[in-house]
Write a protein that holds these residues in place. Structure first.
Motif, short mmCIF file in Angstrom:
data_model
loop_
_atom_site.label_atom_id
_atom_site.label_comp_id
_atom_site.label_asym_id
_atom_site.label_seq_id
_atom_site.Cartn_x
_atom_site.Cartn_y
_atom_site.Cartn_z
N ALA A 12 -0.28 -4.52 -5.17
CA ALA A 12 0.04 -3.09 -5.23
C ALA A 12 1.15 -2.74 -4.24
O ALA A 12 2.02 -1.92 -4.54
CB ALA A 12 -1.21 -2.27 -4.96
N GLN A 16 4.82 -1.26 -5.20
CA GLN A 16 5.29 0.00 -4.62
C GLN A 16 6.70 -0.15 -4.06
O GLN A 16 7.54 0.74 -4.22
CB GLN A 16 4.32 0.45 -3.52
CG GLN A 16 4.67 1.77 -2.86
CD GLN A 16 4.31 2.96 -3.72
OE1 GLN A 16 3.87 2.81 -4.85
NE2 GLN A 16 4.52 4.16 -3.19
N ARG A 19 9.15 -0.23 -6.96
CA ARG A 19 9.40 1.11 -7.52
C ARG A 19 10.30 1.93 -6.60
O ARG A 19 11.09 2.75 -7.07
CB ARG A 19 8.08 1.84 -7.76
CG ARG A 19 7.29 1.33 -8.97
CD ARG A 19 6.13 2.24 -9.29
NE ARG A 19 5.09 2.18 -8.27
CZ ARG A 19 4.05 1.34 -8.31
NH1 ARG A 19 3.92 0.50 -9.30
NH2 ARG A 19 3.15 1.35 -7.35
N CYS A 189 6.33 1.90 2.44
CA CYS A 189 6.03 1.78 1.00
C CYS A 189 5.04 0.65 0.74
O CYS A 189 4.10 0.80 -0.04
CB CYS A 189 7.32 1.53 0.21
SG CYS A 189 8.33 2.99 -0.05
N GLN A 192 1.59 1.68 2.05
CA GLN A 192 1.02 2.70 1.18
C GLN A 192 0.49 2.09 -0.12
O GLN A 192 -0.59 2.43 -0.59
CB GLN A 192 2.08 3.77 0.85
CG GLN A 192 2.32 4.77 1.96
CD GLN A 192 3.38 5.78 1.56
OE1 GLN A 192 4.30 5.47 0.81
NE2 GLN A 192 3.27 6.99 2.08
N GLY A 193 1.27 1.21 -0.69
CA GLY A 193 0.83 0.54 -1.91
C GLY A 193 -0.44 -0.25 -1.70
O GLY A 193 -1.36 -0.23 -2.54
N ARG A 196 -3.59 1.93 -1.55
CA ARG A 196 -3.96 2.50 -2.84
C ARG A 196 -4.45 1.44 -3.83
O ARG A 196 -5.09 1.76 -4.82
CB ARG A 196 -2.77 3.24 -3.46
CG ARG A 196 -2.34 4.45 -2.64
CD ARG A 196 -1.01 4.99 -3.12
NE ARG A 196 -0.55 6.08 -2.27
CZ ARG A 196 0.67 6.59 -2.32
NH1 ARG A 196 1.55 6.10 -3.18
NH2 ARG A 196 1.01 7.57 -1.52
#
Length: 526
Positions: A12, A16, A19, A189, A192-193, A196
């Motif tokens: 994840a 992230q 992206r 990033c 954070q990914g 989550r």
């Protein structure tokens, strides 16, 4: 958190960053597409995830070490290399632990930061290092003694976000540019990914595969150096230049009217000569040299000395020039900074016991240093050339040192001194408006940078270079070499050179085809 959950979190985090890569790139201080942080971090993490994609281990330490190994090998650019060191320090701290506990997470975060700081010769605060350190320090708070792993990770994300917001206060150039640190944003990033995606769902990675990179040209790929003079009347130099471009590379066609001089590299010398005859021209002063045989002879001679040189470069002209100067292996960097594993593979391919690496890019130096540390049975060293112009100067010193049978230490010293004596200018098109280092830049203008520092911005290349030459050239300088890129013709380069000569006299000028895609013009002043 066991191996299954850690794999999901890493996946994840990787997705992230993929992206957000373009948004991270947009934070680059200089408004030019050069050494894009988001792209480098995306490539690094993509290679890391490739290492665990088929892994089904439930052991967290196994997953962490495999992911870190992939990042180590795939590290690109300064940001990707520092990220790989963070991951490596984190994985080492886990030992053989089957699960990631809150206590292990605290220890591993500290180990990650320690490893990353140690990897950088002169750590700069206000960068990804600061964001990583302050995120790790946030986990040591007394009130988090009973926190879960997930709570600690969320805490680290909050601290990283706060730290990132303060990076412009620590690094004046960020404040001037009106951006936060791009590497720090990439790390945020990723974290954070991970927070989550650690609930067990393995997301489908929305990742583009890294841009295919041309294989480094080895002996046997060099072809023939073909030179000849076309004589006649009404010869069309534009048409000849265009058609020769379809028959080979490193093309230089000058003259016109009654005489055209042609220089071309081709795998078969017959088509260029046949073309010239069919135009009705008479051929004169024909030279055909087998560059493959020359390269083999040179390499045979150099193998006896026991030292090889590896360099990275963008553009057919630069690749040919570095080969001619004696590079044993060249990594084509037109797709971006080379990964550590590309450099390592080039080092390990050499039959020589001693290998010198010229990264020729300030964003590739850390990856190159990481690669040589991994080299087996080789004495490998990096000369930290920050530009291809510095790399060419280093290779000229290499040739001189070989002619005098200098020792390796003497050769390295001469190469370093020679590379550092060059003033490197890069001209690029501004991708956005900005106010950087006292220079006001409008989107679309040409920016002239001297050794990575912005010196001028203007509506055309001539004005940008003219400003730099007046400001930075002194009495000790003698030669200005203009390397023109793939989007510029020889005639355009010569016109630019003639204008510079007329306005900035007292120096010797020459134009050389570089073929680089990254900048329309690169200049060295010696």
């Amino acid at each position: 958190m066991d191996g299954r959950l850690l794999k999901a979190a890493l996946a994840a985090g990787t997705a992230q960053v993929a992206r957000g890569a373009e948004g991270i790139n947009a934070l680059n201080v200089f408004p030019v597409p050069d050494g894009d942080t988001g792209t480098n971090m995306r490539h690094t993490l993509h290679r890391a995830f490739d290492e665990i994609a088929a892994h089904d281990s439930k052991n967290a330490s196994v997953i962490a070490k495999s992911f870190a190994q992939g990042a180590l090998m795939g590290a690109r650019g300064n940001s990707g290399t520092i990220l790989s060191q963070l991951l490596g320090g984190f994985a080492d701290a886990l030992g053989d632990a089957p699960v990631l506990t809150p206590m292990l997470l605290r220890d591993a975060a500290g180990s990650a930061v320690e490893r990353a700081y140690a990897a950088v010769a002169e750590p700069t605060e206000g960068t990804i290092l600061t964001v990583a350190r302050e995120a790790a320090e946030s986990l040591a708070a007394d009130n988090l003694h009973d926190a879960t792993t997930t709570q600690l990770m969320n805490r680290a994300v909050c601290a990283a976000r706060e730290s990132l917001a303060k990076t412009p206060d620590l690094l004046p150039i960020l404040r001037e540019a009106g951006v936060v640190d791009a590497g720090g944003m990439g790390l945020l990033c990723f974290l954070q990914g991970m927070t989550r995606g650690n609930a067990g769902d393995l997301p489908e990675l929305a990742l583009a595969k890294p841009t295919p990179r041309q294989a480094a040209k080895q002996p046997g790929d060099y072809g023939y150096d073909v030179q000849f003079l076309m004589r006649g009347s009404g010869l069309d130099v534009t048409a000849v230049r265009r058609d020769m471009g379809q028959l080979g590379w490193s093309v230089l066609v000058v003259g016109g009217g009654a005489a055209i001089k042609v220089h071309i590299h081709a795998h078969n010398p017959a088509p260029p000569l046949d073309y010239a005859v069919k135009t009705g021209a008479e051929l004169d002063d024909i030279v055909v040299e087998n560059m493959s045989l020359q390269a083999q002879a040179f390499q045979s001679q150099q193998t006896q000395h026991g030292t090889a040189v590896i360099a990275a470069a963008d553009g057919d002209g630069f690749l040919a020039l570095l080969r001619d100067l004696g590079c044993h292996s060249i990594i084509d960097s037109s797709a971006g900074s080379p990964a550590a594993e590309e450099i390592l593979a080039a080092v390990n391919r050499q039959p020589h016991g001693q290998v010198i690496v010229l990264p020729n890019d300030k964003n590739a130096i850390l990856a190159a240093e990481q690669a040589v540390q991994l080299a087996k049975d080789k004495q490998a060293v990096v000369i930290p050339t920050r530009s291809v112009q510095q790399g060419i100067s280093a290779m000229l010193a290499w040739g001189s040192a070989n002619d005098t049978d200098a020792s390796l230490d003497e050769t390295l010293s001469e190469m370093r001194l020679s590379s550092e004596s060059v003033l490197s200018i890069a001209v690029a098109r501004a991708s956005r408006s900005a106010q950087i280092q006292g220079t006001s830049i409008r989107q679309g203008e040409y920016i002239a940078m001297v050794d990575g520092q912005i010196r001028a911005a203007a509506s055309d290349i001539f004005c940008a270079l003219h400003s730099v030459l007046h400001a930075d050239v002194d009495a000790d300088h003698e030669l200005v070499t203009l390397y023109y890129g793939a989007g510029m013709t020889a005639e355009q380069a010569q016109d630019l050179l003639d204008r510079l000569k007329s306005e900035c006299g007292g120096l010797e000028y020459e134009a050389v085809f570089g073929g680089q895609r990254s900048h329309p013009v690169l200049v060295s002043i010696e």
